[in-house]
Write a protein that holds these residues in place. Structure first.
Motif, PDB file in Angstrom:
ATOM      1  N   ARG A  57      63.884  19.112  24.181  1.00 49.01           N
ATOM      2  CA  ARG A  57      63.573  17.680  24.063  1.00 49.01           C
ATOM      3  C   ARG A  57      62.079  17.496  23.781  1.00 49.01           C
ATOM      4  O   ARG A  57      61.687  16.665  22.959  1.00 49.01           O
ATOM      5  CB  ARG A  57      63.976  16.975  25.367  1.00 49.01           C
ATOM      6  CG  ARG A  57      63.926  15.471  25.273  1.00 49.01           C
ATOM      7  CD  ARG A  57      64.466  14.830  26.532  1.00 49.01           C
ATOM      8  NE  ARG A  57      64.229  13.408  26.520  1.00 49.01           N
ATOM      9  CZ  ARG A  57      65.087  12.507  26.088  1.00 49.01           C
ATOM     10  NH1 ARG A  57      66.260  12.876  25.649  1.00 49.01           N
ATOM     11  NH2 ARG A  57      64.779  11.225  26.086  1.00 49.01           N
TER      12      ARG A  57
ATOM     13  N   GLU B  66      64.014   1.577  21.840  1.00 50.87           N
ATOM     14  CA  GLU B  66      65.401   2.043  21.913  1.00 50.87           C
ATOM     15  C   GLU B  66      66.139   1.091  22.859  1.00 50.87           C
ATOM     16  O   GLU B  66      65.503   0.393  23.662  1.00 50.87           O
ATOM     17  CB  GLU B  66      65.431   3.478  22.446  1.00 50.87           C
ATOM     18  CG  GLU B  66      64.970   4.516  21.433  1.00 50.87           C
ATOM     19  CD  GLU B  66      65.968   4.705  20.310  1.00 50.87           C
ATOM     20  OE1 GLU B  66      67.042   5.266  20.537  1.00 50.87           O
ATOM     21  OE2 GLU B  66      65.684   4.245  19.192  1.00 50.87           O
TER      22      GLU B  66
ATOM     23  N   LYS C 145      71.317  -0.410  17.030  1.00 49.36           N
ATOM     24  CA  LYS C 145      72.322   0.655  17.002  1.00 49.36           C
ATOM     25  C   LYS C 145      73.675   0.034  16.677  1.00 49.36           C
ATOM     26  O   LYS C 145      73.860  -1.177  16.811  1.00 49.36           O
ATOM     27  CB  LYS C 145      72.405   1.321  18.381  1.00 49.36           C
ATOM     28  CG  LYS C 145      71.115   1.920  18.872  1.00 49.36           C
ATOM     29  CD  LYS C 145      71.007   3.380  18.514  1.00 49.36           C
ATOM     30  CE  LYS C 145      69.649   3.908  18.943  1.00 49.36           C
ATOM     31  NZ  LYS C 145      69.465   5.302  18.695  1.00 49.36           N
TER      32      LYS C 145
END
Ligand code: COA
Ligand code: AMP
Length: 653
Positions: free
Chosen positions: A582, A183, A327
């Protein structure tokens, strides 16, 4: 790529053949799909184009034999596309770019097919793929298709418990995974999540094959875990590539889990031939893309959009597909999409409105867009959530190309409605997702199941049978399939979306009729999140609603009532609840807001008034429901929201 390419424009004024084609498919569905089926190569032609007595609502192309991998790879090499790029892997998060030609793709899928065979994977066995956006994930999907194994890809942003429930349902012989995902701000170790999932699951696969990525190396468990590179290299060195297995037209190609109204995910089954035929038809007719052109779906292979339009449709059509591990913003900036379009000459881009909203927020003037030559781009397609007209207008003005919103679901595998640019674009009004695609007979129904007049909101339903490509059932949950989709409106498939149709036949999809919410284009069940909240030892009852978010469209917001006598402060419990969601659902849920209240607003029959709570949170006008048990409870919700910074409106008179 050359600068200043001449843009091939699609003339909205050119007469569209859509209505004639739709009418043809409506009058003679079998004739229409028989003709469309000529676009793929069959090992044995189907005995029946449609057999109504098969399956829950009939099956397409019964008796046919074919292979999806053959159609997506081998036949293009045989037809001379061997040197054409099949996959352009572009990973700004790892600083990697790689071009894989159709010939190279063929060699890889033959080898990975052999690797699967070495592990004892046979036709019909399930293979779970829990991998980031790397070429090996695509090789794995195609290799499964090649040998007739059924893949089930699980999105990387889900937590271990979600992976475990999918493993228990699909019962894979083998799991294919990677050491980590990357990420923008962190490396996400996947292997510990997989280990945790396998500790939770009752079903244990025979082997896990792990692709080690340089960003984080995983420890392999002797006996169960295998090293991807070593296994792949062994298969390659032995020259043991596998050929395509004949697969029944109605055999499953994959299972893709999607959120339902409970925490137990639904395994959407995709069949083989119908899917191929529908996807191939859509590439030219809906997306206006031809073989050899570069098509980019900026989604993730873990979602249906990724299955259909990163992997299968572009490759079946002989296009070049972009596999983007990044992204829309932050990798490195809001110009990332335009850099990719310019670099590879992308002709059609498909993304979610949330991605555009994120770009618009950081680059409202489109300066980063102007820095790139995006003249190759002919159309921008949006789906996954409602496209707000502001964002559509912004994109259209800045890009100077048509922005086409189209509507579909994991269940359908391809668009139910859109604006078929390949047939000649229609003048679809802003806010509409266009017109039904051939084979979809869409009606707007009232609660009694009667078709309502134009411009009236209702439940959006598809008359049975559905066209090729749509789900024939849920994996080993036939009753749930019938109960969820086919029971409320007999003779119809219930989409669980609400909307209306204008007098010209354009559909407007306004929201869900169930408890599904859409967070950054990701479909999530609030019911599933409520199950997590309710499992907290201090929580007496709870409700999760989706509240408006400027970028993500919606984000979840949880209300909890604590058990009597709980001594700890609500702040601490709220933090624990956020961490639990989460941990159990995953970071993708973006669950950051838990609010403690003393009671929940309910009707006299005990139903929580989630709809009204949502209206209050979203600052929309709301009316006091006539059936409310205690009118004071809604005021308490409003007060609690105000303390968290929500701007609210008063109830309507
Ligand atoms: N593996 C592991 N974690 C992942 C993940 C993956 N594949 N994808 C997302 N996550 C994590 C993110 O790191 C983030 O974690 P954080 O809470 O620690 O920050 C969380 O899940 C939410 O991720 P995301 O939904 O990507 O939100 P974001 O705030 O990082 O980015 C957008 C916002 C709008 C840029 C992003 O949501 C986006 O690109 N959306 C487009 C979605 C899309 O294309 N959907 C397909 C439907 S067509
Ligand atoms: P998924 O199965 O994850 O693709 O999500 C499907 C759901 O997303 C649909 O049932 C709709 O609620 C929503 N959706 C998808 N595309 C659109 C669109 N173009 N407009 C409005 N809602 C959409």
């Amino acid at each position: 790529m050359s600068k200043n390419r001449a843009r091939t424009s699609i003339d909205a004024a050119a007469p569209s053949t859509y209505r004639e084609i739709y009418a043809r498919a409506d009058a003679d569905p079998e004739g229409f799909w028989r003709a469309a089926a000529k676009s793929i190569e069959w090992i044995a032609e189907p005995r029946d184009i449609f057999e109504p007595s098969r399956g829950v609502y009939g099956r397409w192309f019964v008796g046919g034999l074919c292979n999806v991998c053959y159609n997506a790879v081998d036949r293009h090499v045989s037809a001379g596309r061997g040197t054409q790029a099949a996959i352009l892997y572009d990973s700004p998060v790892t600083g990697t770019k790689r071009t894989i030609t159709y010939s190279e793709l063929l060699a890889e899928v033959r080898t990975i097919g052999a690797m699967l065979r070495d592990l004892g994977v046979e036709k019909g066995d399930r293979v779970v793929i829990y991998m980031p956006m790397v070429p090996e994930a695509v090789f794995a999907m195609l290799a499964c298709a090649r040998i007739g194994a059924v893949h089930s890809v699980v999105f990387g942003g889900f937590a271990a418990a979600e992976l475990a429930s999918r493993i228990d349902d699909a019962k894979p012989k083998v799991v294919l995974s990677a050491s980590c995902g990357v990420e923008p701000a962190r490396v996400v170790p996947y292997k510990p999540l997989l280990d945790q999932a396998l500790a939770l699951s009752a079903h244990k696969p025979e082997a896990c094959v792990i692709l080690q990525r340089p960003q984080w190396e995983a420890e392999l468990q002797p006996g169960r875990d295998r090293d991807w590179a070593a296994m792949r290299d062994r298969a390659a060195a032995g020259g043991r590539g596998v050929d395509c297995a004949p697969v029944g037209a109605t055999d499953p190609l994959y299972i893709l889990y999607t959120s339902g109204t409970t925490g137990k995910p639904k395994g959407v089954v995709r069949d083989t031939a119908g899917y191929m035929v529908a996807l191939h038809w859509s590439m030219e007719a809906l997306y206006g893309v031809k073989p050899g052109e570069v098509y980019w779906s900026a989604s993730d292979i873990g979602w249906v959009v990724g299955h259909s339009y990163i992997v299968y449709a572009p490759l079946i059509t002989g296009c070049t597909t972009v596999l983007y591990e990044g992204k829309p913003v932050g990798t490195p900036d809001a110009g990332a999409f335009w850099r990719v379009v310019a670099e590879y000459g992308v002709v059609a881009l498909f993304t979610a409105p949330t991605a555009l909203r994120a770009i618009k927020k950081e680059d409202p003037e489109g300066r980063l867009m102007s820095a790139h030559d995006i003249s190759s781009l002919r159309t921008l397609f949006l789906a996954g959530e409602r496209a707000d007209p502001d964002t559509v207008r912004w994109a259209q003005a800045k890009l100077g190309v048509p922005v086409v919103d189209h509507w579909w679901q994991t269940e359908t595998g391809w668009a139910i409605a859109g604006n078929p640019v390949g047939l000649g674009r229609l003048p679809v009004p802003a806010g509409s997702t266009g017109v039904p695609m051939p084979g979809y007979r869409v009606d707007i129904l009232d609660e009694a199941g009667h078709v309502v007049e134009a411009n009236r909101m209702g439940a959006v339903a598809i008359r049975l049978p559905m066209p090729p490509g749509c789900l024939p059932t849920l994996w080993e949950q036939k009753e749930r399939f019938v109960e969820t989709y086919l029971t409320e409106f007999p003779g119809y498939y219930k989409t669980a979306d609400a909307g209306f149709r204008d007098p010209d036949g354009n559909l407007f999809i306004m929201g869900r009729t169930d408890d599904i919410i859409n967070v950054a284009g990701h479909r999530l069940s609030t019911g599933g999140m409520e199950e997590v909240l309710a499992s907290h030892p201090d929580v007496a009852e709870c409700a999760v609603i989706g509240v408006h978010d400027e970028i993500k469209g919606e984000v979840p917001c949880g209300f909890v009532v604590l058990k009597a006598g709980v001594a700890r402060g609500p702040d601490e419990i709220e933090r624990e609840i956020v961490a639990m969601v989460r941990e159990r659902v995953g970071p993708v849920a973006a669950f950051r807001l838990a609010i403690t209240v003393s009671r929940l607003p309910k009707t006299r029959s005990g139903k929580i008034l989630r709809g009204t709570m949502k209206k209050i949170a979203d600052g929309e006008a709301w009316a006091m429901p006539a059936t409310i048990d205690d009118p004071g409870t809604l005021g308490e919700i409003a007060d609690a929201l105000k303390t968290r910074g929500f701007a609210l409106t008063a109830p309507a008179a």
